[in-house]
Write an enzyme that holds these catalytic residues in place. Structure first.
Site, PDB file in Angstrom:
ATOM      1  N   LYS A   1      72.894  35.424  48.902  1.00 56.71           N
ATOM      2  CA  LYS A   1      73.541  35.017  47.648  1.00 56.71           C
ATOM      3  C   LYS A   1      73.210  36.031  46.551  1.00 56.71           C
ATOM      4  O   LYS A   1      74.085  36.471  45.793  1.00 56.71           O
ATOM      5  CB  LYS A   1      73.093  33.613  47.227  1.00 56.71           C
ATOM      6  CG  LYS A   1      73.613  32.497  48.117  1.00 56.71           C
ATOM      7  CD  LYS A   1      75.135  32.348  48.012  1.00 56.71           C
ATOM      8  CE  LYS A   1      75.680  31.241  48.887  1.00 56.71           C
ATOM      9  NZ  LYS A   1      77.145  31.282  49.029  1.00 56.71           N
TER      10      LYS A   1
ATOM     11  N   TYR B   1      69.360  33.440  53.689  1.00 59.26           N
ATOM     12  CA  TYR B   1      70.473  32.775  52.998  1.00 59.26           C
ATOM     13  C   TYR B   1      70.388  33.055  51.495  1.00 59.26           C
ATOM     14  O   TYR B   1      71.364  33.474  50.868  1.00 59.26           O
ATOM     15  CB  TYR B   1      70.441  31.254  53.276  1.00 59.26           C
ATOM     16  CG  TYR B   1      71.205  30.455  52.245  1.00 59.26           C
ATOM     17  CD1 TYR B   1      72.590  30.393  52.283  1.00 59.26           C
ATOM     18  CD2 TYR B   1      70.539  29.799  51.205  1.00 59.26           C
ATOM     19  CE1 TYR B   1      73.291  29.698  51.311  1.00 59.26           C
ATOM     20  CE2 TYR B   1      71.227  29.090  50.236  1.00 59.26           C
ATOM     21  CZ  TYR B   1      72.604  29.046  50.292  1.00 59.26           C
ATOM     22  OH  TYR B   1      73.281  28.364  49.318  1.00 59.26           O
TER      23      TYR B   1
ATOM     24  N   SER C   1      74.203  30.368  44.066  1.00 64.42           N
ATOM     25  CA  SER C   1      73.298  29.226  44.216  1.00 64.42           C
ATOM     26  C   SER C   1      72.107  29.375  43.291  1.00 64.42           C
ATOM     27  O   SER C   1      71.640  30.493  43.023  1.00 64.42           O
ATOM     28  CB  SER C   1      72.808  29.185  45.665  1.00 64.42           C
ATOM     29  OG  SER C   1      71.727  28.290  45.796  1.00 64.42           O
TER      30      SER C   1
END
Ligand code: UD1
Length: 337
Positions: free
Chosen positions: A154, A150, A124
């Protein structure tokens, strides 16, 4: 190729499955359906006219995943599986790290056991944190100023894949840093089906347009952007799906990183107007406080993917709004009806 899609029933996975089949590849889907529906795969089968093997298993449970995949042939993997709600990741960090990290560790070990060496990973643009430049190329620093588990997961997964490749030099790994995926397949049969209140802008707007929610809250209008609202690089999910096919087909030994974005920024108010036009419905909104952790501008420099993968976006924000509206209006309750 015969491609294992972890999280293949999700929003990006389902569109990629359809695009891969259209390119002549075979797909196998592994999903635990914790945040997705078997109906998505049924509809991909209907659109593609082929049947898709589906394995229901939690990849983070490596023994279960190993057993479920025994006898299932695949020669490459696209790893979509993971949890992705930013706010939830702040509230439940251990669950986010466990699911997002354990699934990647299990997958890499399973690939080594099975002699599979090609992997495309869903990363991301969040790994860039609050980028100092716009547009952002892949050489910009990552892992600085990340604000939630989160995003860290990643970033950590990128590092884990790099280390795995160092230990297994035959690995062909591609890290795809997505900007803001939006839209749906133009048929309106598959699309984004968020559980509960959507966190992301376009699904929220779509639910306002269809009458499911009353008003959009625009998070801040004093950013240093042309109209004061946040600017993002919205990429049509079908362009994103095509980016996965290009990355898979173009993978080479080592680790390669690509931004998948359009290179064009749009503000929140521009998205609102584009959606109003596409749907013919008004989107009432209020300007509210900025959301914690949000940044002013995030726009991709997709030059590397353009040059090395011969891939570029071809669909506009207007098309993304039209397709998102087609999905939302035909499926006001998502896959549940
Ligand atoms: C978010 C995540 C990012 C994740 C991406 C894809 C944060 C801080 N970032 O990106 O890590 O990879 O989703 O899932 O959550 N907006 C509103 N009202 C809304 C929703 C959004 O004004 O109800 C604005 C936001 O302030 C932002 C833009 O719309 O300017 C896009 O927001 P969103 O769709 O949530 O994406 P990101 O925040 O860019």
């Amino acid at each position: 190729m015969r491609v294992l899609l972890t999280g293949g029933a999700g929003y990006i996975g389902s569109h990629t499955a359809l695009t891969l089949i259209g390119r002549g590849h075979e797909v196998v889907v592994l999903d635990d359906f914790s945040n997705s529906s078997p109906e998505a795969i049924r509809r991909v089968e209907e659109l593609a006219g082929v049947s898709i093997p589906v394995i229901e298993a939690d990849l983070a449970d490596r023994e279960a995943a190993r057993a479920a995949l025994a006898g299932v042939e695949f020669d490459s993997v696209i790893h979509f599986a993971g949890l992705k709600a930013v706010g939830e990741s702040v509230a439940e960090p251990t669950r986010y790290y466990r699911v997002n990290i354990d699934s990647t560790l299990a997958l890499l070990d399973l690939m080594a056991e099975r002699g599979v060496s090609r992997i495309v990973f869903s990363s991301s643009a969040t790994v860039y944190g609050d980028p100092a430049v716009s547009p952002i190329d892949e050489e910009q620093p990552v892992g600085v100023g990340l604000t939630n588990p989160y995003g860290w997961s990643k970033f950590m997964n990128e590092q884990i894949i790099r280390d795995a490749q160092r230990a297994r030099p035959e690995l062909e790994a591609v890290l795809l840093r997505y900007f803001n995926p939006v839209g749906a397949h133009p048929s309106g049969r598959i699309g984004e089906d968020p559980a509960g209140i959507p966190n992301n802008l376009m699904p929220f707007i779509a639910q306002v347009a269809v009458g499911k929610r009353e008003r959009l809250a625009v998070f801040g209008d004093t950013y240093p952007t042309p109209d004061g609202t946040g600017v993002r690089d919205y990429i049509h999910v079908m362009d994103l799906a095509e980016g996965h096919v290009a990355a898979l087909e173009g993978a080479v030994e080592g680790v390669t990183v690509y931004n998948l974005g359009s290179g064009t920024g749009s503000s929140v108010l521009e998205v609102v107007r584009a959606f109003e036009e596409a749907s013919g419905r008004p989107i009432p909104y209020d300007i509210v406080e900025a959301r914690a952790g949000d940044v002013a501008t995030v726009v991709a420099d997709p030059a590397r993917a353009n040059a090395e993968l011969d891939w570029r976006t071809t669909r506009t924000l207007a098309e993304a709004c039209r397709d998102s509206w087609s999905w939302q209006s035909q499926n006001p309750g998502g896959y549940a009806g």
